[in-house]
Design a protein around this motif. Structure first.
Motif, PDB file in Angstrom:
ATOM      1  N   THR A  34     -17.448  -4.459 -93.129  1.00 29.25           N
ATOM      2  CA  THR A  34     -18.073  -5.045 -92.147  1.00 29.25           C
ATOM      3  C   THR A  34     -18.194  -6.517 -92.250  1.00 29.25           C
ATOM      4  O   THR A  34     -18.018  -7.079 -93.544  1.00 29.25           O
ATOM      5  N   VAL A  35     -18.696  -7.272 -91.117  1.00 29.48           N
ATOM      6  CA  VAL A  35     -18.452  -8.806 -91.478  1.00 29.48           C
ATOM      7  C   VAL A  35     -19.885  -9.185 -90.991  1.00 29.48           C
ATOM      8  O   VAL A  35     -20.741  -8.700 -90.079  1.00 29.48           O
ATOM      9  N   SER A  36     -20.427 -10.056 -91.935  1.00 26.48           N
ATOM     10  CA  SER A  36     -21.821 -10.569 -91.609  1.00 26.48           C
ATOM     11  C   SER A  36     -21.577 -11.611 -90.194  1.00 26.48           C
ATOM     12  O   SER A  36     -21.055 -12.549 -90.357  1.00 26.48           O
ATOM     13  N   VAL A  37     -22.520 -11.021 -89.140  1.00 26.30           N
ATOM     14  CA  VAL A  37     -22.649 -11.825 -88.139  1.00 26.30           C
ATOM     15  C   VAL A  37     -24.145 -12.283 -87.732  1.00 26.30           C
ATOM     16  O   VAL A  37     -25.169 -11.440 -87.861  1.00 26.30           O
ATOM     17  N   PRO A  38     -24.329 -13.450 -87.440  1.00 25.95           N
ATOM     18  CA  PRO A  38     -25.706 -14.003 -87.173  1.00 25.95           C
ATOM     19  C   PRO A  38     -25.967 -13.646 -85.958  1.00 25.95           C
ATOM     20  O   PRO A  38     -25.472 -13.442 -84.967  1.00 25.95           O
ATOM     21  N   ALA A  39     -27.464 -13.264 -86.189  1.00 25.76           N
ATOM     22  CA  ALA A  39     -28.234 -12.789 -84.790  1.00 25.76           C
ATOM     23  C   ALA A  39     -28.210 -14.096 -83.676  1.00 25.76           C
ATOM     24  O   ALA A  39     -28.253 -13.865 -82.589  1.00 25.76           O
ATOM     25  N   GLU A  40     -28.057 -15.374 -84.334  1.00 26.50           N
ATOM     26  CA  GLU A  40     -28.228 -16.566 -83.478  1.00 26.50           C
ATOM     27  C   GLU A  40     -26.978 -17.002 -83.218  1.00 26.50           C
ATOM     28  O   GLU A  40     -26.067 -17.375 -84.203  1.00 26.50           O
ATOM     29  N   PHE A  41     -26.417 -17.128 -81.927  1.00 31.03           N
ATOM     30  CA  PHE A  41     -25.320 -17.571 -81.500  1.00 31.03           C
ATOM     31  C   PHE A  41     -25.067 -19.011 -82.315  1.00 31.03           C
ATOM     32  O   PHE A  41     -23.819 -19.416 -82.622  1.00 31.03           O
ATOM     33  N   ASP A  42     -26.013 -20.043 -82.105  1.00 31.12           N
ATOM     34  CA  ASP A  42     -25.852 -21.006 -82.788  1.00 31.12           C
ATOM     35  C   ASP A  42     -25.409 -21.205 -84.210  1.00 31.12           C
ATOM     36  O   ASP A  42     -25.057 -22.049 -84.790  1.00 31.12           O
ATOM     37  N   ALA A  43     -25.750 -20.110 -84.935  1.00 30.98           N
ATOM     38  CA  ALA A  43     -25.402 -19.766 -86.502  1.00 30.98           C
ATOM     39  C   ALA A  43     -23.905 -19.592 -86.728  1.00 30.98           C
ATOM     40  O   ALA A  43     -23.559 -19.690 -88.038  1.00 30.98           O
ATOM     41  N   LEU A  44     -23.185 -19.320 -85.547  1.00 34.56           N
ATOM     42  CA  LEU A  44     -21.757 -18.778 -85.966  1.00 34.56           C
ATOM     43  C   LEU A  44     -21.178 -20.306 -86.162  1.00 34.56           C
ATOM     44  O   LEU A  44     -21.586 -21.372 -85.820  1.00 34.56           O
ATOM     45  N   LEU A  52     -16.158 -18.086 -78.311  1.00 38.75           N
ATOM     46  CA  LEU A  52     -17.087 -17.013 -77.811  1.00 38.75           C
ATOM     47  C   LEU A  52     -17.873 -17.511 -76.872  1.00 38.75           C
ATOM     48  O   LEU A  52     -19.081 -16.822 -76.505  1.00 38.75           O
ATOM     49  N   LYS A  53     -17.932 -18.656 -76.344  1.00 39.11           N
ATOM     50  CA  LYS A  53     -18.850 -19.410 -75.596  1.00 39.11           C
ATOM     51  C   LYS A  53     -19.260 -18.425 -74.320  1.00 39.11           C
ATOM     52  O   LYS A  53     -20.366 -18.415 -74.035  1.00 39.11           O
ATOM     53  N   LYS A  54     -18.285 -17.430 -73.818  1.00 39.49           N
ATOM     54  CA  LYS A  54     -18.771 -16.779 -72.736  1.00 39.49           C
ATOM     55  C   LYS A  54     -19.950 -15.586 -73.081  1.00 39.49           C
ATOM     56  O   LYS A  54     -20.503 -15.195 -72.290  1.00 39.49           O
ATOM     57  N   PHE A  55     -19.855 -15.442 -74.511  1.00 37.29           N
ATOM     58  CA  PHE A  55     -21.017 -14.587 -74.791  1.00 37.29           C
ATOM     59  C   PHE A  55     -22.444 -15.312 -75.215  1.00 37.29           C
ATOM     60  O   PHE A  55     -23.249 -14.503 -75.544  1.00 37.29           O
ATOM     61  N   ALA A  56     -22.471 -16.374 -75.264  1.00 35.21           N
ATOM     62  CA  ALA A  56     -23.385 -17.301 -75.688  1.00 35.21           C
ATOM     63  C   ALA A  56     -24.772 -16.747 -74.990  1.00 35.21           C
ATOM     64  O   ALA A  56     -25.986 -16.565 -75.681  1.00 35.21           O
TER      65      ALA A  56
END
Length: 156
Positions: A34-44, A52-56
């Motif tokens: 598993t990879v730690s992925v932030p819940a907030e897009f801006d935290a990527l 990944l801007k189309k997923f923002a």
């Protein structure tokens, strides 16, 4: 898009072999790390945000699992060679062109494939290899025999 007869036959042959597949609880799973992925897009990281801007806009509505899947896919994409990316693009187009029923069937087949033992996978690969080595006439004859057997099994 119509599936090629070979693809249909291979999928059907795999379905026949998969009838003896082990139950899911008999198979050990090797889940990817598993990879730690932030819940907030801006935290990527900035590079990921750019790719990944189309997923923002929908990022906050995605589940942790969905976000993780997207980031892992991006990581795989970034590790591909240009040839691998081109092949993946063609495969994605073929997938996109499938009907919902065909996609559902392929997802089911993939799930069954994942449940096969390594020996069963090896057997199936060998069968497909032998099938591909047949002449077009031999393939057609085998397909006709297979279709007849399938029809008889269904009571038709």
């Amino acid at each position: 898009m119509m599936m090629r007869p070979l693809a249909i036959l291979v999928l059907s042959l795999s379905a026949a072999l998969l009838g003896s597949a082990p139950r899911a609880d008999e198979v050990s799973t090797n889940a990817p790390a598993t990879v730690s992925v932030p819940a907030e897009f801006d935290a990527l990281p900035d590079a990921q945000q750019k790719q990944l801007k189309k997923f923002a806009g929908q990022w906050p509505q995605l589940t942790d699992s969905q976000r993780q899947h997207i980031v892992q896919g991006l990581e795989r994409w970034n590790q591909m060679t240009p040839e691998q990316k081109q092949r993946a693009g063609k495969q994605f187009k073929r997938w996109r062109d499938l009907s919902p029923e065909q996609r559902k069937h392929l997802r089911k087949m993939h799930k069954r494939w994942q449940q096969l033992t390594p020996e069963q996978k090896k057997q199936l690969r060998e069968q497909v290899k032998r099938f591909r080595e047949l002449s077009p006439e031999q393939r057609q004859l085998l397909k006709q025999r297979f279709d007849l057997q399938r029809k008889l099994r269904r009571g038709g």
